[in-house]
Design an enzyme around this catalytic site. Sequence first.
Site, PDB file in Angstrom:
ATOM      1  N   ARG A  25      -6.958 -20.716  -2.915  1.00 54.33           N
ATOM      2  CA  ARG A  25      -6.068 -20.479  -1.775  1.00 54.33           C
ATOM      3  C   ARG A  25      -4.932 -21.489  -1.707  1.00 54.33           C
ATOM      4  O   ARG A  25      -5.162 -22.682  -1.486  1.00 54.33           O
ATOM      5  CB  ARG A  25      -6.870 -20.513  -0.463  1.00 54.33           C
ATOM      6  CG  ARG A  25      -6.031 -20.132   0.742  1.00 54.33           C
ATOM      7  CD  ARG A  25      -6.814 -20.240   2.038  1.00 54.33           C
ATOM      8  NE  ARG A  25      -5.994 -19.822   3.165  1.00 54.33           N
ATOM      9  CZ  ARG A  25      -5.056 -20.569   3.745  1.00 54.33           C
ATOM     10  NH1 ARG A  25      -4.823 -21.796   3.299  1.00 54.33           N
ATOM     11  NH2 ARG A  25      -4.335 -20.102   4.753  1.00 54.33           N
ATOM     12  N   TYR A  52       0.840  -1.196   0.000  1.00 54.46           N
ATOM     13  CA  TYR A  52       0.000   0.000   0.000  1.00 54.46           C
ATOM     14  C   TYR A  52       0.871   1.240   0.000  1.00 54.46           C
ATOM     15  O   TYR A  52       2.103   1.167   0.154  1.00 54.46           O
ATOM     16  CB  TYR A  52      -0.955  -0.002   1.213  1.00 54.46           C
ATOM     17  CG  TYR A  52      -0.299   0.379   2.530  1.00 54.46           C
ATOM     18  CD1 TYR A  52       0.559  -0.483   3.188  1.00 54.46           C
ATOM     19  CD2 TYR A  52      -0.531   1.631   3.112  1.00 54.46           C
ATOM     20  CE1 TYR A  52       1.160  -0.128   4.391  1.00 54.46           C
ATOM     21  CE2 TYR A  52       0.060   1.992   4.309  1.00 54.46           C
ATOM     22  CZ  TYR A  52       0.900   1.101   4.948  1.00 54.46           C
ATOM     23  OH  TYR A  52       1.497   1.457   6.126  1.00 54.46           O
ATOM     24  N   LYS A  78       6.509  -1.845   2.089  1.00 50.10           N
ATOM     25  CA  LYS A  78       5.290  -1.247   2.647  1.00 50.10           C
ATOM     26  C   LYS A  78       4.137  -2.213   2.378  1.00 50.10           C
ATOM     27  O   LYS A  78       3.285  -1.980   1.513  1.00 50.10           O
ATOM     28  CB  LYS A  78       5.053   0.142   2.024  1.00 50.10           C
ATOM     29  CG  LYS A  78       4.148   1.032   2.857  1.00 50.10           C
ATOM     30  CD  LYS A  78       4.242   2.466   2.413  1.00 50.10           C
ATOM     31  CE  LYS A  78       3.156   3.374   2.950  1.00 50.10           C
ATOM     32  NZ  LYS A  78       3.152   3.581   4.396  1.00 50.10           N
ATOM     33  N   HIS A 102      -0.446 -21.269  -0.547  1.00 50.57           N
ATOM     34  CA  HIS A 102       0.535 -20.291  -0.067  1.00 50.57           C
ATOM     35  C   HIS A 102       1.445 -19.766  -1.166  1.00 50.57           C
ATOM     36  O   HIS A 102       1.706 -18.577  -1.251  1.00 50.57           O
ATOM     37  CB  HIS A 102       1.397 -20.898   1.048  1.00 50.57           C
ATOM     38  CG  HIS A 102       0.676 -20.977   2.354  1.00 50.57           C
ATOM     39  ND1 HIS A 102      -0.502 -21.674   2.514  1.00 50.57           N
ATOM     40  CD2 HIS A 102       0.951 -20.437   3.564  1.00 50.57           C
ATOM     41  CE1 HIS A 102      -0.922 -21.563   3.766  1.00 50.57           C
ATOM     42  NE2 HIS A 102      -0.045 -20.814   4.432  1.00 50.57           N
ATOM     43  N   ARG A 140       8.523   4.576  -4.833  1.00 47.93           N
ATOM     44  CA  ARG A 140       8.441   3.575  -3.759  1.00 47.93           C
ATOM     45  C   ARG A 140       7.433   2.480  -4.130  1.00 47.93           C
ATOM     46  O   ARG A 140       7.676   1.303  -3.853  1.00 47.93           O
ATOM     47  CB  ARG A 140       8.072   4.231  -2.420  1.00 47.93           C
ATOM     48  CG  ARG A 140       8.116   3.222  -1.269  1.00 47.93           C
ATOM     49  CD  ARG A 140       8.115   3.869   0.102  1.00 47.93           C
ATOM     50  NE  ARG A 140       6.863   4.564   0.378  1.00 47.93           N
ATOM     51  CZ  ARG A 140       6.630   5.254   1.492  1.00 47.93           C
ATOM     52  NH1 ARG A 140       7.573   5.347   2.428  1.00 47.93           N
ATOM     53  NH2 ARG A 140       5.490   5.858   1.683  1.00 47.93           N
ATOM     54  N   GLU A 198      11.875   3.042  14.650  1.00 48.74           N
ATOM     55  CA  GLU A 198      10.923   4.020  14.098  1.00 48.74           C
ATOM     56  C   GLU A 198       9.647   3.959  14.920  1.00 48.74           C
ATOM     57  O   GLU A 198       9.585   3.263  15.934  1.00 48.74           O
ATOM     58  CB  GLU A 198      10.651   3.739  12.610  1.00 48.74           C
ATOM     59  CG  GLU A 198      10.132   2.344  12.314  1.00 48.74           C
ATOM     60  CD  GLU A 198       9.902   2.064  10.832  1.00 48.74           C
ATOM     61  OE1 GLU A 198       9.763   3.010  10.043  1.00 48.74           O
ATOM     62  OE2 GLU A 198       9.861   0.874  10.476  1.00 48.74           O
TER      63      GLU A 198
END
Length: 297
Positions: free
Chosen positions: A110, A45, A158, A112, A64, A191
């Site tokens: 589904r 995201y 991210k 992995h 990014r 952070e």
Amino acid sequence: MIHPSEIAKMFEQEPLACWNGERLPLSEVRVSVLDRGFLFGDAIYEVIRVYSGKPFLFQDHLNRIQRNLEKMSLPADLGSIQRWIEETISASGFVEASVYIHVTRGVAPRTHRFPDPPPTPNVLIYVAAFHDSYSQFRHSGASVVVVPDQRWKRCDIKSVNLLANCFASEMAHQQGCAEALLSDDSGKLSEGSRSSLFGVKDSVVLTAPLGENILPGITRRLIQQLCEECQLEMREETIHQSQLDEIDELFLTATTMEILPVTRVDDQPIGDGQIGPVSRQLVDAYQKHIERFRNET
Ligand SMILES: Cc1ncc(COP(=O)(O)O)c(C=O)c1O
């Protein structure tokens, strides 16, 4: 099930979404339960701030997104994402806004391992009117708590796997604090749960070096540039929890947070417990930078 009209009511003004290129109100977006973002958190995201109708530091955010797509081997097209962001901002009519971008590996039975052939990634973008939830702390200085960093080992990506960040943020909230600082097993502060961390010692600005343990913040980069403009020395050096009583100032940065001076950690004052001169100088430089951006044609 929550009715779409209830979702719309959660916002003062309903955000405008763009789902794989199609524009619609956010409450009307429908996602398959087989989407790998939903099942595995297999998604990245991004958040971008819009000032005066224009996306701030847009190219840095796009870069990014591209780096994250590559790190995740996600075959989404950055050119389309850029165009959809621009079109959604302009169609939303929101002038002070934030943009949320979310790219998942798409829908597949589904399992992995990454599906072969790769499904088409799903891209959600939405533009929401911006409400500054930090303004009260920006003037008084924020209190924060230190919590253990329980995240995975690729915090440079991210990704939407934010459960440990949510735990940390909730711990801070329960103690009446604005943010949680994340400490590794040796007491190094990497952070915040949703922000980059900076300290000031003898007028030198300190922040942790980039690595797989922190997110390379877009605002962090801007702070480096502003330090140069303000002729402040900046050093990439991780602050240790045991050094906090010697640190003169602390502040946090993030896209929607901008710069947030921190005056108390775990109920102990930082420096004299007031917002320090270097933090003030950088808040001022940041505001001037945004003003220049607003006035650029
Ligand atoms: C863990 C973490 N670090 C740092 C940041 C600051 O990044 P940026 O300045 O790009 O918003 C964020 C923002 O969401 C974050 O979640």
